[in-house]
Write an enzyme that holds these catalytic residues in place. Structure first.
Site, mmCIF file in Angstrom:
data_model
loop_
_atom_site.group_PDB
_atom_site.id
_atom_site.type_symbol
_atom_site.label_atom_id
_atom_site.label_comp_id
_atom_site.label_asym_id
_atom_site.label_seq_id
_atom_site.Cartn_x
_atom_site.Cartn_y
_atom_site.Cartn_z
ATOM 1 N N ARG A 1 -9.041 12.242 3.491
ATOM 2 C CA ARG A 1 -7.594 11.463 3.025
ATOM 3 C C ARG A 1 -8.194 10.342 2.008
ATOM 4 N NH1 ARG A 1 -4.489 11.028 8.695
ATOM 5 N NH2 ARG A 1 -2.779 12.586 8.269
ATOM 6 N N ARG B 1 -2.768 7.560 3.248
ATOM 7 C CA ARG B 1 -2.231 6.672 3.995
ATOM 8 C C ARG B 1 -2.551 5.382 3.618
ATOM 9 N NH1 ARG B 1 -0.449 10.989 5.447
ATOM 10 N NH2 ARG B 1 -0.686 11.840 7.473
ATOM 11 N N GLY C 1 -0.066 -22.308 4.750
ATOM 12 C CA GLY C 1 -0.615 -21.008 5.557
ATOM 13 C C GLY C 1 -1.841 -21.439 6.363
ATOM 14 N N HIS D 1 -1.290 -10.959 8.470
ATOM 15 C CA HIS D 1 -1.558 -12.100 9.113
ATOM 16 C C HIS D 1 -2.849 -12.037 10.158
ATOM 17 C CE1 HIS D 1 2.403 -13.343 7.454
ATOM 18 N NE2 HIS D 1 1.961 -14.263 7.555
ATOM 19 N N ASP E 1 -2.801 -25.204 -2.750
ATOM 20 C CA ASP E 1 -2.123 -25.932 -3.825
ATOM 21 C C ASP E 1 -0.988 -26.896 -3.537
ATOM 22 O OD1 ASP E 1 -2.256 -26.207 -6.797
ATOM 23 O OD2 ASP E 1 -0.484 -25.041 -6.683
ATOM 24 N N ASP F 1 -8.017 -19.630 -3.806
ATOM 25 C CA ASP F 1 -7.508 -19.639 -5.382
ATOM 26 C C ASP F 1 -7.312 -21.193 -5.762
ATOM 27 O OD1 ASP F 1 -5.518 -20.289 -3.929
ATOM 28 O OD2 ASP F 1 -3.954 -18.836 -4.892
ATOM 29 N N MET G 1 -4.146 -9.977 1.824
ATOM 30 C CA MET G 1 -3.297 -11.030 1.314
ATOM 31 C C MET G 1 -4.002 -11.607 -0.042
ATOM 32 S SD MET G 1 -2.129 -13.375 4.501
ATOM 33 C CE MET G 1 -0.596 -12.890 5.161
ATOM 34 N N GLY G 2 -3.420 -12.747 -0.454
ATOM 35 C CA GLY G 2 -3.818 -13.050 -1.606
ATOM 36 C C GLY G 2 -2.679 -13.171 -2.563
ATOM 37 N N ARG G 3 -1.907 -14.300 -2.531
ATOM 38 C CA ARG G 3 -0.789 -14.589 -3.294
ATOM 39 C C ARG G 3 -0.781 -14.284 -4.958
ATOM 40 N NH1 ARG G 3 3.700 -17.483 -0.607
ATOM 41 N NH2 ARG G 3 2.418 -18.978 0.085
ATOM 42 N N GLN H 1 -5.460 -11.344 8.781
ATOM 43 C CA GLN H 1 -6.449 -11.966 8.167
ATOM 44 C C GLN H 1 -6.479 -13.596 8.501
ATOM 45 O OE1 GLN H 1 -6.428 -10.255 4.267
ATOM 46 N NE2 GLN H 1 -4.602 -9.961 5.359
ATOM 47 N N THR I 1 -7.622 -22.647 1.824
ATOM 48 C CA THR I 1 -6.771 -21.467 1.614
ATOM 49 C C THR I 1 -7.604 -20.273 1.819
ATOM 50 O OG1 THR I 1 -5.434 -20.070 -0.062
ATOM 51 C CG2 THR I 1 -6.958 -21.839 -0.785
ATOM 52 N N GLU J 1 -1.772 -7.798 -2.214
ATOM 53 C CA GLU J 1 -0.358 -7.966 -1.908
ATOM 54 C C GLU J 1 0.247 -8.584 -3.132
ATOM 55 O OE1 GLU J 1 0.942 -11.060 0.952
ATOM 56 O OE2 GLU J 1 -0.364 -12.466 -0.105
ATOM 57 N N ARG K 1 5.569 -25.192 5.835
ATOM 58 C CA ARG K 1 5.577 -25.101 4.364
ATOM 59 C C ARG K 1 6.618 -26.285 3.933
ATOM 60 N NH1 ARG K 1 2.419 -21.264 2.428
ATOM 61 N NH2 ARG K 1 1.904 -19.423 3.662
ATOM 62 N N ASP L 1 -6.635 -17.567 0.478
ATOM 63 C CA ASP L 1 -6.794 -17.058 -0.909
ATOM 64 C C ASP L 1 -8.085 -17.354 -1.867
ATOM 65 O OD1 ASP L 1 -4.258 -16.022 -0.054
ATOM 66 O OD2 ASP L 1 -3.008 -17.242 -1.248
#
Ligand code: F6P
Length: 338
Positions: A161, A262, A10, A268, A102, A128, A168-170, A270, A124, A220, A71, A126
């Site tokens: 509300r 809500r 990504g 994306h 990774d 991570d 994101m962040g797999r 991000q 990344t 996510e 990918r 993420d």
């Protein structure tokens, strides 16, 4: 030397500064750089583009990657691995710089073990990846999420509300954790922690009674309900945008609390836009270091941020074991969500 540069996985802001850093440093050594178009795919198809100073002028503040990404995983088929190695020779590449997370660095690690002259540059959004304190892309992604959070809190407050922001962040909840802390969220859900609805409702009830609105951040990667039959990419990862965690969390909160709720998923958004200063500097530094590593013969390693220094660390330390949110960070989230 003739150096091939590729970006895989990504995209994220900071890739262009890293490419520019590598090209600038290569120029000092009198090296020639070529971009392999769209990651490992470019090596399989021998699609290259020249990378010189003119090409990298004015890309430091641009998101994405000028050489494209994909990918593609050469190790899904042994014939592709042989083709990859043969094409390195055919393209007369003396060394490769693989910029990625990774998956991309996992391929680089295996190729290094087969004798390919290759160094890694970690990226990344993420954050991570193990063996480096930060990866570029993360700071920009969280900055964008914080901007979204401010906007969502405004409208949540006006309408009394609860609003849920999905980020994101797999595999790891770093983007959610930093966004949650940075936005003063009333609850943050991360993949590392099992969802506890009693705890969520208790926190949100307290916050809502005090402020007349509440704000939730969810990664996510959180498993809210069982997800069957999800599609996988070439590296075997679930395509999480199909999961709809944010809307699901919002639906359950509304059902349990009876308060209008809500959700917003920034996805994306991000991953694009101008990199923050932090990501421009980090990208530039690791790009420069990668070329120095090639000239020092430090193959099979990646340019990592350790404290304030950029150092060469073995790819073996980085791949295959994602850096997840630690107990210390979970405790901090708990302390700051009142
Ligand atoms: O790994 C980076 C990442 O942005 C993840 O946070 C996200 O799950 C994934 O990529 C999305 O991938 P794609 O761009 O293929 O939809």
């Amino acid at each position: 030397m003739r150096i091939g540069i590729l970006t895989g996985g990504g995209d994220c802001p900071g890739l262009n500064p890293a490419i520019r850093g590598a090209v600038c440093r290569a120029t000092d050594y009198g090296d020639e750089c070529v971009g392999l178009v769209c990651g490992w795919q470019g090596l399989l198809s021998c699609e290259t583009e020249p990378l010189d100073l003119t090409r990298v002028d004015d890309i430091i503040d641009r998101g994405g990657t000028i050489i494209g990404t994909s990918r593609t995983n050469p190790f899904k088929d042994p014939a592709l691995v042989q083709q990859t190695i043969a094409n390195i020779a055919q393209l007369h590449l003396d060394a490769l710089i693989a910029i990625g997370g990774d998956d991309t660095l996992g391929v680089a690690y295996k190729l290094a073990g087969m004798g390919v002259n290759i160094v890694g540059v970690p990226k990344t959004m993420d954050n991570d990846l193990s063996a480096t304190d930060f990866t570029f892309g993360f700071d920009t992604a969280v900055s964008i999420a914080l901007d979204a959070a401010r906007r969502l809190k405004d409208t949540a407050m006006s309408h009394r509300r609860i609003i849920v922001l999905e980020v994101m962040g797999r595999h790891a909840g770093w983007v959610a954790a930093y966004t949650g802390i940075g936005s003063g969220a009333d609850y943050t859900l991360i993949p590392e922690k099992t969802v506890d609805w009693d705890d969520i409702v208790a926190h949100l009830t307290t916050a809502y009674h005090r402020k007349k609105y509440a704000f939730v951040v969810v990664s996510e990667g959180v498993q809210v309900t069982r997800a069957e039959g999800e599609n996988l990419d070439e590296f075997g990862h679930m395509l999480l945008q199909q999961r709809g965690v944010g809307p699901e969390v919002a639906r359950i909160i509304e059902e349990k609390m009876g308060i209008s709720t809500r959700s917003a998923t920034i996805g994306h958004i991000q991953r694009g836009g101008s990199p923050t200063l932090f990501d421009r500097i980090l990208g530039s530094r690791v790009g420069v270091k990668a070329v120095d590593m090639i000239h020092a013969g430090e193959y099979g390693k990646m340019a990592a941020l350790r404290g304030t220094e950029i150092v060469a660390v073995p790819l073996a330390e980085a791949v295959g074991k994602p850096k997840v949110v630690s107990k210390e960070w979970m405790d901090l989230l708990e302390i700051l969500a009142k």
